[in-house]
Structures are given as C-alpha cells and as structure tokens.
Design an enzyme around this catalytic site. Structure first.
Site, mmCIF file in Angstrom:
data_model
loop_
_atom_site.group_PDB
_atom_site.id
_atom_site.type_symbol
_atom_site.label_atom_id
_atom_site.label_comp_id
_atom_site.label_asym_id
_atom_site.label_seq_id
_atom_site.Cartn_x
_atom_site.Cartn_y
_atom_site.Cartn_z
ATOM 1 N N GLY A 104 0.788 -1.229 0.000
ATOM 2 C CA GLY A 104 0.000 0.000 0.000
ATOM 3 C C GLY A 104 0.816 1.272 0.000
ATOM 4 O O GLY A 104 0.260 2.356 0.210
ATOM 5 N N HIS A 111 7.891 6.974 5.363
ATOM 6 C CA HIS A 111 7.083 7.656 6.372
ATOM 7 C C HIS A 111 6.475 6.621 7.291
ATOM 8 O O HIS A 111 5.976 5.588 6.840
ATOM 9 C CB HIS A 111 5.980 8.510 5.721
ATOM 10 N N HIS A 113 3.422 5.848 9.650
ATOM 11 C CA HIS A 113 2.070 6.296 10.004
ATOM 12 C C HIS A 113 1.898 6.072 11.505
ATOM 13 O O HIS A 113 1.979 4.924 11.975
ATOM 14 C CB HIS A 113 1.004 5.457 9.302
HETATM 15 P P1 DGP Z 1 1.323 5.376 1.947
HETATM 16 O O1 DGP Z 1 0.101 4.942 1.174
HETATM 17 O O2 DGP Z 1 1.719 4.425 3.068
HETATM 18 O O3 DGP Z 1 2.472 5.693 1.000
HETATM 19 O O4 DGP Z 1 0.904 6.726 2.673
HETATM 20 C C1 DGP Z 1 0.910 7.967 2.055
HETATM 21 C C2 DGP Z 1 0.053 8.877 2.904
HETATM 22 O O5 DGP Z 1 0.327 10.215 2.516
HETATM 23 C C3 DGP Z 1 -1.452 8.682 2.723
HETATM 24 O O6 DGP Z 1 -2.014 8.227 3.954
HETATM 25 C C4 DGP Z 1 -1.992 10.048 2.365
HETATM 26 C C5 DGP Z 1 -0.850 10.971 2.700
HETATM 27 N N1 DGP Z 1 -0.731 12.105 1.817
HETATM 28 C C6 DGP Z 1 -0.748 12.098 0.454
HETATM 29 N N2 DGP Z 1 -0.577 13.348 -0.016
HETATM 30 C C7 DGP Z 1 -0.445 14.152 1.077
HETATM 31 C C8 DGP Z 1 -0.227 15.556 1.235
HETATM 32 O O7 DGP Z 1 -0.113 16.329 0.282
HETATM 33 N N3 DGP Z 1 -0.146 16.026 2.507
HETATM 34 C C9 DGP Z 1 -0.260 15.207 3.602
HETATM 35 N N4 DGP Z 1 -0.173 15.772 4.803
HETATM 36 N N5 DGP Z 1 -0.448 13.880 3.482
HETATM 37 C C10 DGP Z 1 -0.534 13.366 2.230
#
Ligand code: DGP
Length: 125
Positions: A104, A111, A113
C-alpha cells in the site's frame, strides 16, 4: 589508487518528491513536530483520530533503505512518533511503514504512520 568519492554537504533530496517538498516548506502541511532529522505532519486522509506521518528530512524511499543508510534517523523517527502518541493519545498507538506497492505504499519517501485515538483492529486489511 584510492578514491574517496565526492563528499556532498547537500541534504539528500528528490525534487519531484511530495514529502521532500513538504520538508522544504514548498507544500503546506499541518506540522506537529520536528527536529534536525525528522518532521511530523498530519495525514491529509486520516484513518484514525490521530494520524500523523513522520518522515526523515532526507530522501530515502522506504524503511529498509533508511535502516541501512541512516539508522539514527530511523531511531529519531520512532522516538518522534512515540512522543506525539504520548502527547496526543496517552502513548497507545500503531506505527506502520507501508513498503512497496503490495503493502500500500503510494509515496516513495519513507514515512511512519502514527495511528491512535481509537481501538484498532487486527489483522489490517
Ligand atoms: P502510503 O500509502 O503508506 O504511502 O501513505 C501515504 C500517505 O500520505 C497517505 O495516507 C496520504 C498521505 N498524503 C498524500 N498526499 C499528502 C499531502 O499532500 N499532505 C499530507 N499531509 N499527506 C498526504
């Protein structure tokens, strides 16, 4: 001949990476914590009352890469996530690293979560 290579003082950065752009202040984010190694900001699509992403300032694609390249940054990331969870939800939290498309991962700047503030089910979907 021994070559020591080129030593760069520039932080690792990918100009096309969304999270590098957030770290640089070029894309706005709701920042909740930072130190010299990591930055924490709220996820735009929260999956729990507390959903914070903690990233290293420097660009590494995933957690396995970061662990090899900069273990101190990985420790700093875990400590930052833990401190935020302590401050916001009393220290009970889930820390997730999606690694690769089947897991996912959608943003290829590692990052963690940090999820908390509700009862989390297991196994994850
Ligand atoms: P993953 O799917 O594990 O790669 O998580 C990516 C996360 O990043 C997802 O939960 C949504 C978040 N995300 C995507 N674009 C942005 C953004 O522009 N700003 C923030 N704060 N989060 C974002």
């Amino acid at each position: 001949m021994v070559s020591l290579g080129v030593v760069s003082t520039e932080p690792r950065r990918d100009r096309d990476c969304l999270f590098c752009r957030i770290v640089a202040g070029e894309v706005p984010a709701d920042v909740v914590g930072q130190d010299e190694r990591v930055m924490a900001f709220r996820d735009v699509t929260p999956q729990a009352p507390v959903h914070v992403l903690v990233v290293p300032r420097e660009h590494h694609a995933d957690v396995a890469t970061l662990a090899v390249a900069d273990p101190d940054a990985l420790v700093a990331l875990v400590r930052m996530g833990s401190q935020i969870a302590q401050d916001e939800v009393g220290g009970q939290f889930r820390l997730v690293f999606n690694s690769g498309p089947d897991a996912g991962q959608s943003v290829y700047h590692v990052h963690g979560h940090v999820l908390g503030g509700r009862s989390l089910t297991w196994p994850p979907g």
